[in-house]
Design a protein around this motif. Structure first.
Motif, mmCIF file in Angstrom:
data_model
loop_
_atom_site.group_PDB
_atom_site.id
_atom_site.type_symbol
_atom_site.label_atom_id
_atom_site.label_comp_id
_atom_site.label_asym_id
_atom_site.label_seq_id
_atom_site.Cartn_x
_atom_site.Cartn_y
_atom_site.Cartn_z
ATOM 1 N N THR A 97 7.129 -40.224 52.841
ATOM 2 C CA THR A 97 6.836 -39.338 53.972
ATOM 3 C C THR A 97 6.623 -37.908 53.484
ATOM 4 O O THR A 97 5.659 -37.234 53.886
ATOM 5 C CB THR A 97 8.008 -39.391 54.980
ATOM 6 O OG1 THR A 97 8.214 -40.755 55.350
ATOM 7 C CG2 THR A 97 7.731 -38.562 56.214
ATOM 8 N N THR A 173 -3.121 -47.333 53.652
ATOM 9 C CA THR A 173 -1.966 -47.960 53.030
ATOM 10 C C THR A 173 -2.419 -49.023 52.025
ATOM 11 O O THR A 173 -3.402 -49.727 52.263
ATOM 12 C CB THR A 173 -1.014 -48.556 54.097
ATOM 13 O OG1 THR A 173 0.234 -48.830 53.468
ATOM 14 C CG2 THR A 173 -1.552 -49.825 54.747
ATOM 15 N N ASP A 202 -1.192 -44.930 50.341
ATOM 16 C CA ASP A 202 0.235 -44.999 50.636
ATOM 17 C C ASP A 202 0.781 -46.251 49.957
ATOM 18 O O ASP A 202 0.527 -47.373 50.403
ATOM 19 C CB ASP A 202 0.421 -45.046 52.159
ATOM 20 C CG ASP A 202 1.874 -45.288 52.564
ATOM 21 O OD1 ASP A 202 2.716 -45.525 51.678
ATOM 22 O OD2 ASP A 202 2.155 -45.250 53.777
ATOM 23 N N ALA A 204 3.968 -47.141 49.570
ATOM 24 C CA ALA A 204 5.380 -47.427 49.904
ATOM 25 C C ALA A 204 5.700 -48.920 49.837
ATOM 26 O O ALA A 204 6.801 -49.303 49.432
ATOM 27 C CB ALA A 204 5.726 -46.869 51.283
ATOM 28 N N GLN A 205 4.706 -49.759 50.242
ATOM 29 C CA GLN A 205 4.958 -51.206 50.212
ATOM 30 C C GLN A 205 4.131 -51.895 49.123
ATOM 31 O O GLN A 205 4.065 -53.124 49.078
ATOM 32 C CB GLN A 205 4.627 -51.840 51.580
ATOM 33 C CG GLN A 205 5.406 -51.267 52.749
ATOM 34 C CD GLN A 205 6.882 -51.645 52.732
ATOM 35 O OE1 GLN A 205 7.297 -52.563 52.024
ATOM 36 N NE2 GLN A 205 7.679 -50.927 53.506
ATOM 37 N N HIS A 227 13.575 -45.568 46.996
ATOM 38 C CA HIS A 227 14.515 -46.527 47.605
ATOM 39 C C HIS A 227 13.866 -47.865 47.931
ATOM 40 O O HIS A 227 14.569 -48.855 48.143
ATOM 41 C CB HIS A 227 15.173 -45.927 48.854
ATOM 42 C CG HIS A 227 14.267 -45.818 50.046
ATOM 43 N ND1 HIS A 227 14.257 -46.755 51.042
ATOM 44 C CD2 HIS A 227 13.336 -44.899 50.392
ATOM 45 C CE1 HIS A 227 13.367 -46.400 51.970
ATOM 46 N NE2 HIS A 227 12.795 -45.273 51.595
ATOM 47 N N LYS A 228 12.531 -47.905 47.963
ATOM 48 C CA LYS A 228 11.858 -49.175 48.255
ATOM 49 C C LYS A 228 11.493 -49.927 46.969
ATOM 50 O O LYS A 228 10.921 -51.005 47.021
ATOM 51 C CB LYS A 228 10.599 -48.921 49.080
ATOM 52 C CG LYS A 228 10.905 -48.438 50.513
ATOM 53 C CD LYS A 228 9.671 -48.449 51.337
ATOM 54 C CE LYS A 228 9.799 -47.650 52.619
ATOM 55 N NZ LYS A 228 10.593 -48.344 53.655
HETATM 56 N N1 PLP Z 1 4.505 -45.994 54.435
HETATM 57 C C1 PLP Z 1 4.786 -47.289 54.561
HETATM 58 C C2 PLP Z 1 3.704 -48.313 54.453
HETATM 59 C C3 PLP Z 1 6.124 -47.683 54.777
HETATM 60 O O1 PLP Z 1 6.421 -48.979 54.911
HETATM 61 C C4 PLP Z 1 7.117 -46.694 54.870
HETATM 62 C C5 PLP Z 1 8.509 -47.065 55.148
HETATM 63 O O2 PLP Z 1 8.814 -48.131 55.610
HETATM 64 C C6 PLP Z 1 6.752 -45.349 54.703
HETATM 65 C C7 PLP Z 1 5.437 -45.040 54.501
HETATM 66 C C8 PLP Z 1 7.764 -44.267 54.760
HETATM 67 O O3 PLP Z 1 8.651 -44.367 53.701
HETATM 68 P P1 PLP Z 1 9.899 -43.382 53.594
HETATM 69 O O4 PLP Z 1 10.662 -43.537 54.873
HETATM 70 O O5 PLP Z 1 10.651 -43.850 52.403
HETATM 71 O O6 PLP Z 1 9.346 -42.005 53.447
#
Ligand code: PLP
Length: 408
Positions: A97, A173, A202, A204-205, A227-228
């Motif tokens: 984020t 994403t 993005d 994150a996943q 953390h992910k």
């Molecule tokens: N983007 C995606 C695709 C996510 O799944 C997430 C969290 O679940 C985020 C962004 C945000 O991640 P964070 O809360 O670690 O900043």
């Protein structure tokens, strides 16, 4: 390709996995929200606090030197993990984020104006929607959204037609946190680059399910959270191409991000420090590097392979339940299954599963527009990690079947 360790040895690395919940063994299937941490991460951070804690980049004394060296070594670990060309292109932030907000603000300040356009997709997490909307509000620019099919596949034709002379950035994403779809980010980047438009991915996943190579993807920014990816909370990464980062103004001012400060004029530090104002989460960065090393040690492709097998088992088992709807059936998916059994409310099913010790996510998963796309208020998401077992997937399927029978 086998994992470097047996599943028993892997599970022994994650102390929390032996926890019981309401007297039942924990079945942790909420890895998309956050992952559990191996001893290798916990011990690294513990040892750092016990033996080497001092502020980073601040002192001439030995401890500060040691921490600074380890912090920069962590940056190098991240660089290698994502195959970024240069170490200074890796910036530590708080999380995904924070990384997206940094780009939306800083890139937006420099490159986006009234009437300009920003392209995102319809399957974004709120973190990759709201910062761009805020930018649009500040600048009077416009958000355009790539649609996707019922299966959860982006409409690339619509995307191509959406690009205009006013498009300033594309932000998509890598992997949908709800559908599990792995988006063709390389293709998306290539198309944008044909028009000279930069792309933020993005991750994150995406970062935790196999190999990620930002040089191969060709993206201009790639962001993810520690953390992910089995690392600590409060640390994230913003990879950005140096040519762009050098053009972008810093978005936070303070210590470490400056070269020279007078009341008349301040000059900024070079990359990456220009974007790392204040005392950074150096302990988190070093802990995250330990997590990345752990994954590398296991074999990232082996991790992905194991997760694919567990995904196939979960999808087959859940699909066999009467009235089951699975959201996200794209051909290229990571180990995430979102579903709704019959007309049952997600919270009711989630609560029953919880009483069985099974941790899943229920609700909108911070993707309200995606839920609207399917005409639902939310669903249940099981997100699977390599440390999950076949028995745990069976427990999920049996648990969902039982919950469905109980709720009628
Ligand atoms: N983007 C995606 C695709 C996510 O799944 C997430 C969290 O679940 C985020 C962004 C945000 O991640 P964070 O809360 O670690 O900043």
């Amino acid at each position: 390709m086998p994992l470097a360790k047996s599943i028993e040895a892997i599970r022994a690395d994650f102390p929390i996995l032996v926890t019981t919940v309401y007297g039942k063994p924990l079945v942790y299937l909420d890895n998309g929200a956050t992952t559990q941490k191996p001893l290798q991460v916990i011990q690294t951070m513990d040892e750092l606090y016990r033996t080497a804690n001092a502020n980073v980049h601040r002192g001439v004394h030995r401890l500060s030197d040691m921490v600074s060296e380890r912090y920069e070594a962590a940056r190098e670990t991240v660089r290698t993990f994502i195959n970024a060309p240069r170490r200074e292109e890796v910036i530590f932030t708080a999380n995904t984020t924070a990384s997206i907000n940094a780009v939306a603000f800083s890139f937006g300040e420099r490159f986006v104006g009234e009437g300009d356009e920003i392209i995102i997709s319809g399957m974004e997490h709120h973190a990759n929607i709201v910062p761009w909307q805020m930018l649009c509000e500040r600048k009077g620019s416009k958000l355009k959204v790539i649609p996707f099919s019922d299966e959860g596949v982006l409409d690339l034709e619509a995307y191509r037609n959406m690009i205009s002379g006013r498009t300033r950035i594309v932000a998509v994403t890598h992997v949908s946190n709800v559908l599990g779809t792995v988006n063709p980010v390389k293709e998306i980047v290539a198309e944008a680059h044909r028009h000279g438009i930069p792309v933020l991915v993005d991750g994150a996943q995406g970062i935790q399910h196999g190999t990620v190579d930002v040089t191969e993807i060709g993206c201009d920014f790639y962001v993810f959270s520690g953390h992910k990816v089995y690392g600590p909370n409060g640390i994230g990464v913003l990879y950005g191409r140096a040519e762009l980062l050098n053009e972008m103004p810093p978005y936070q001012g303070g210590g470490d991000m400056v070269a020279n400060v007078t009341f008349e004029k301040t000059t900024y530090n070079e990359l990456p420090f220009k974007f790392e104002a204040g005392t950074t989460n150096f302990t988190g960065a070093i802990g995250m590097a330990a997590a990345l090393d752990y994954l590398t040690g296991l074999g990232r492709e082996a991790v992905a392979e194991r997760e694919q097998a567990l995904l196939a088992q979960a999808t087959a088992g859940l699909s066999a339940i009467d009235g089951m709807r699975i959201f996200g059936t794209a051909p290229h998916k990571v180990s995430v299954v979102s579903f709704l059994p019959g007309k049952i409310h997600q919270y009711d099913a989630g609560m029953i599963l919880d009483k069985m010790g099974i941790a899943v996510r229920t609700g909108t998963h911070c993707a309200q527009p995606l839920m609207e796309r399917y005409g639902i208020s939310g669903n249940i998401r099981a997100s699977i990690a390599f440390y999950n077992t076949e028995e745990e997937i069976e427990a999920l399927v049996n648990g969902v079947r039982k919950a469905t029978e109980m709720l009628g």
